[in-house]
Scaffold this active site. Structure first.
Site, PDB file in Angstrom:
ATOM      1  N   ARG A  59       4.699   6.593   8.622  1.00 14.58           N
ATOM      2  CA  ARG A  59       5.692   6.343   7.585  1.00 14.58           C
ATOM      3  C   ARG A  59       5.002   5.814   6.323  1.00 14.58           C
ATOM      4  NH1 ARG A  59       9.435   0.964   7.128  1.00 14.58           N
ATOM      5  NH2 ARG A  59      10.578   1.669   5.308  1.00 14.58           N
TER       6      ARG A  59
ATOM      7  N   TYR B 183       2.467   1.258   3.897  1.00 11.98           N
ATOM      8  CA  TYR B 183       2.549   0.466   5.123  1.00 11.98           C
ATOM      9  C   TYR B 183       1.314   0.556   6.026  1.00 11.98           C
ATOM     10  CZ  TYR B 183       7.392   0.167   3.615  1.00 11.98           C
ATOM     11  OH  TYR B 183       8.530  -0.058   2.877  1.00 11.98           O
TER      12      TYR B 183
ATOM     13  N   HIS C  37       6.614  -9.303   5.873  1.00 13.53           N
ATOM     14  CA  HIS C  37       6.664  -7.951   5.316  1.00 13.53           C
ATOM     15  C   HIS C  37       5.244  -7.450   5.137  1.00 13.53           C
ATOM     16  CE1 HIS C  37      10.903  -8.424   4.644  1.00 13.53           C
ATOM     17  NE2 HIS C  37      10.638  -9.620   4.167  1.00 13.53           N
TER      18      HIS C  37
ATOM     19  N   ARG D 221       7.504  -4.769  -5.721  1.00 11.60           N
ATOM     20  CA  ARG D 221       8.046  -3.411  -5.572  1.00 11.60           C
ATOM     21  C   ARG D 221       9.352  -3.265  -6.375  1.00 11.60           C
ATOM     22  NH1 ARG D 221       7.961  -1.599   0.480  1.00 11.60           N
ATOM     23  NH2 ARG D 221       8.385   0.386  -0.548  1.00 11.60           N
TER      24      ARG D 221
ATOM     25  N   PRO E   5      14.586  -1.764  11.120  1.00  4.44           N
ATOM     26  CA  PRO E   5      14.698  -0.313  10.995  1.00  4.44           C
ATOM     27  C   PRO E   5      13.489   0.369  10.375  1.00  4.44           C
ATOM     28  CG  PRO E   5      16.152  -1.433   9.436  1.00  4.44           C
ATOM     29  CD  PRO E   5      15.654  -2.465  10.397  1.00  4.44           C
ATOM     30  N   ASN E   6      13.165   1.505  10.941  1.00  5.14           N
ATOM     31  CA  ASN E   6      12.094   2.413  10.497  1.00  5.14           C
ATOM     32  C   ASN E   6      10.684   1.919  10.814  1.00  5.14           C
ATOM     33  OD1 ASN E   6      13.888   4.371   9.221  1.00  5.14           O
ATOM     34  ND2 ASN E   6      14.293   2.740   7.745  1.00  5.14           N
TER      35      ASN E   6
ATOM     36  N   ASN F 102      10.367  -9.116  11.010  1.00  3.11           N
ATOM     37  CA  ASN F 102      10.352  -8.218   9.857  1.00  3.11           C
ATOM     38  C   ASN F 102      11.680  -7.464   9.868  1.00  3.11           C
ATOM     39  OD1 ASN F 102      10.034  -6.318   7.878  1.00  3.11           O
ATOM     40  ND2 ASN F 102       7.948  -5.730   8.476  1.00  3.11           N
TER      41      ASN F 102
ATOM     42  N   ALA G 143      14.476  -3.024   5.809  1.00  5.27           N
ATOM     43  CA  ALA G 143      15.439  -2.868   4.705  1.00  5.27           C
ATOM     44  C   ALA G 143      16.627  -3.820   4.815  1.00  5.27           C
ATOM     45  CB  ALA G 143      15.921  -1.427   4.637  1.00  5.27           C
TER      46      ALA G 143
ATOM     47  N   GLU H  42       9.487 -14.999   8.460  1.00  4.04           N
ATOM     48  CA  GLU H  42       9.772 -13.664   7.917  1.00  4.04           C
ATOM     49  C   GLU H  42       8.457 -13.001   7.495  1.00  4.04           C
ATOM     50  OE1 GLU H  42      12.485 -13.847   4.619  1.00  4.04           O
ATOM     51  OE2 GLU H  42      12.052 -11.797   4.003  1.00  4.04           O
TER      52      GLU H  42
HETATM   53  C1  DQA Z   1       9.252  -4.019   4.656  1.00  6.67           C
HETATM   54  C2  DQA Z   1       9.720  -4.019   3.192  1.00  6.67           C
HETATM   55  C3  DQA Z   1      11.150  -3.551   3.066  1.00  6.67           C
HETATM   56  O1  DQA Z   1      11.556  -3.555   1.705  1.00  6.67           O
HETATM   57  C4  DQA Z   1      11.281  -2.134   3.597  1.00  6.67           C
HETATM   58  O2  DQA Z   1      12.628  -1.719   3.563  1.00  6.67           O
HETATM   59  C5  DQA Z   1      10.707  -1.971   4.957  1.00  6.67           C
HETATM   60  C6  DQA Z   1       9.463  -2.655   5.304  1.00  6.67           C
HETATM   61  C7  DQA Z   1       7.753  -4.351   4.785  1.00  6.67           C
HETATM   62  O3  DQA Z   1       7.336  -4.677   5.887  1.00  6.67           O
HETATM   63  O4  DQA Z   1       7.014  -4.268   3.795  1.00  6.67           O
HETATM   64  O5  DQA Z   1      11.211  -1.201   5.771  1.00  6.67           O
HETATM   65  O6  DQA Z   1       9.983  -5.002   5.366  1.00  6.67           O
END
Ligand code: DQA
Length: 152
Positions: free
Chosen positions: A18, A23, A101, A108, A10-11, A75, A78, A99
């Site tokens: 964003r 990011y 990020h 964080r 998501p997002n 990835n 959230a 995985e």
């Molecule tokens: C994320 C880190 C997550 O905590 C966050 O909710 C994201 C992006 C990252 O790529 O740093 O949406 O996965």
């Protein structure tokens, strides 16, 4: 076929605009295109998917296993921190999952420190920005080759 699923949660479709201070400014499309070219040089094909919906991410994980993908770069965004269902989906498939990020989730907010997914992944890459996807790809390909899952 040596297919690898690049799965973003998501997002992440909003990458580029964003929270760029966290990011970066690269778009998801540019990340997907770059990864496809890095993979191609090593004889692998990237199938890139993004979804804002937990169930669709679960279906994509199952689909990758059912269609003999070699592995998954994931990835979960959230959902990393909340989704037992995604953790169970990763546990339910036998193909390797890496995985990724962009940000360093361990540096964080405390609610980001826990990954539901990490224990079921072969490893986690966190904090290296977009380069983390390339690291994940190379690590996954090495793992696949060492475990003799590749076909030509
Ligand atoms: C994320 C880190 C997550 O905590 C966050 O909710 C994201 C992006 C990252 O790529 O740093 O949406 O996965």
């Amino acid at each position: 076929m040596n297919q690898i699923l690049l799965l973003n949660g998501p997002n992440l479709n909003r990458l580029g605009k964003r929270e760029p201070e966290i990011y970066g400014t690269d778009t998801l499309e540019s990340i997907e295109l770059h990864l496809a070219s890095v993979a191609e040089r090593q004889g692998f094909i990237i199938d890139a998917k993004q979804s804002n919906h937990e169930g669709e991410l679960i279906d994509a994980l199952h689909h990758a296993e059912d269609h003999q993908y070699k592995g998954i770069i994931f990835n979960p965004a959230a959902y990393t921190h909340t989704s037992i269902a995604l953790r169970d989906a990763v546990a339910a498939i036998s193909i390797p999952v890496t995985e990724v990020h962009l940000s360093n989730i361990h540096a964080r907010e405390p609610f980001r420190h826990l990954s539901m997914i990490a224990a079921e992944a072969i490893g986690q890459i966190s904090g290296f920005g977009v380069y983390g996807y390339e690291m994940a790809l190379n690590a996954l390909i090495k793992h696949v080759k060492e475990n003799h899952h590749e076909q030509n």
